[in-house]
Enzyme design. Sequence first.
Site, short mmCIF file in Angstrom:
data_model
loop_
_atom_site.label_atom_id
_atom_site.label_comp_id
_atom_site.label_asym_id
_atom_site.label_seq_id
_atom_site.Cartn_x
_atom_site.Cartn_y
_atom_site.Cartn_z
CG HIS A 158 -2.10 0.91 1.03
ND1 HIS A 158 -1.94 2.42 0.95
CD2 HIS A 158 -3.38 0.70 0.75
CE1 HIS A 158 -3.45 2.77 1.02
NE2 HIS A 158 -4.07 1.84 0.83
N PRO A 159 0.51 2.29 -0.88
CG PRO A 159 -0.16 3.45 -2.60
CD PRO A 159 -0.55 2.40 -1.61
CB CYS A 160 -0.90 4.92 3.10
SG CYS A 160 -0.15 3.67 4.07
CD GLN A 161 3.37 4.16 6.83
OE1 GLN A 161 4.66 3.71 6.74
NE2 GLN A 161 2.87 3.89 7.54
CB THR A 162 5.13 5.70 -1.38
OG1 THR A 162 4.57 4.31 -1.16
CG2 THR A 162 6.03 5.88 -2.31
#
Length: 245
Positions: free
Chosen positions: A195-199
């Site tokens: 999941h890219p939420c913290q990318t």
Amino acid sequence: MSHRDEYKQWPFLTEEEFELACALFDKKYVQAKMGPTRQIFKIRVRRTMTTGVTYVEILRLLKLPENNLDLLDAFGKMKASEEEAATDADMMDENTDEEALRTTNQQDDGLPQYTTYARQPYVTYEIHLHPTYRTPTLWFTLHDLPMGEPTFNLDSVYRYLVPPEYKSGLRAAGITGGISAALNPVTDIPAFFIHPCQTGEAMEKLDCSIDNYLMMWIGLVGGCVGLWVPKEMAQAEKSGSIVIR
């Protein structure tokens, strides 16, 4: 020197910036002097025919065959099926699930020849631009595991892809252990993704040119599921044309 002025809104990407980053990443792969590594680690830039969306596909053998004859046989099948494997999934209307895809072409011995790495356990990684977070997202699927081992299974992912030093951290990251599952954005086949939420937050701390964006991003995201860029790519010459296949 800051490279952030190369982007409209660092570290987030527009579709045009992502497409350029993919092309430059592919250029490094094409120009790198990788030797035998190129046979077991393949990178291609894809573009869907219906929507024109660009993404990166990376194929990697999970392990080498036990002897050179098996390795040569695997390489031969990879070459023979490469063009067929390159066909975009959205052009194959009759193939609505993984089983249909895997049984499209059968040899006389009954073994499926759908993919480049048929008969050899391998992983397919895909890098897509997330439409909301505007950062790359890493999707991945396992293929051709030994009989009795399911490919769409979180335990298989941890067994075959996640290095020991990442396992506890991933499992503690959430209900699915930091690894989520959904339908692949191109094929609609169930797949796993990070999941890219913290990318964006992680990339914000860095500063890199568009030429190295995906190299840096993979360094942050890929290692937890066994994806590293070969060091030869970092040494690739900067001259030459950009290739999009």
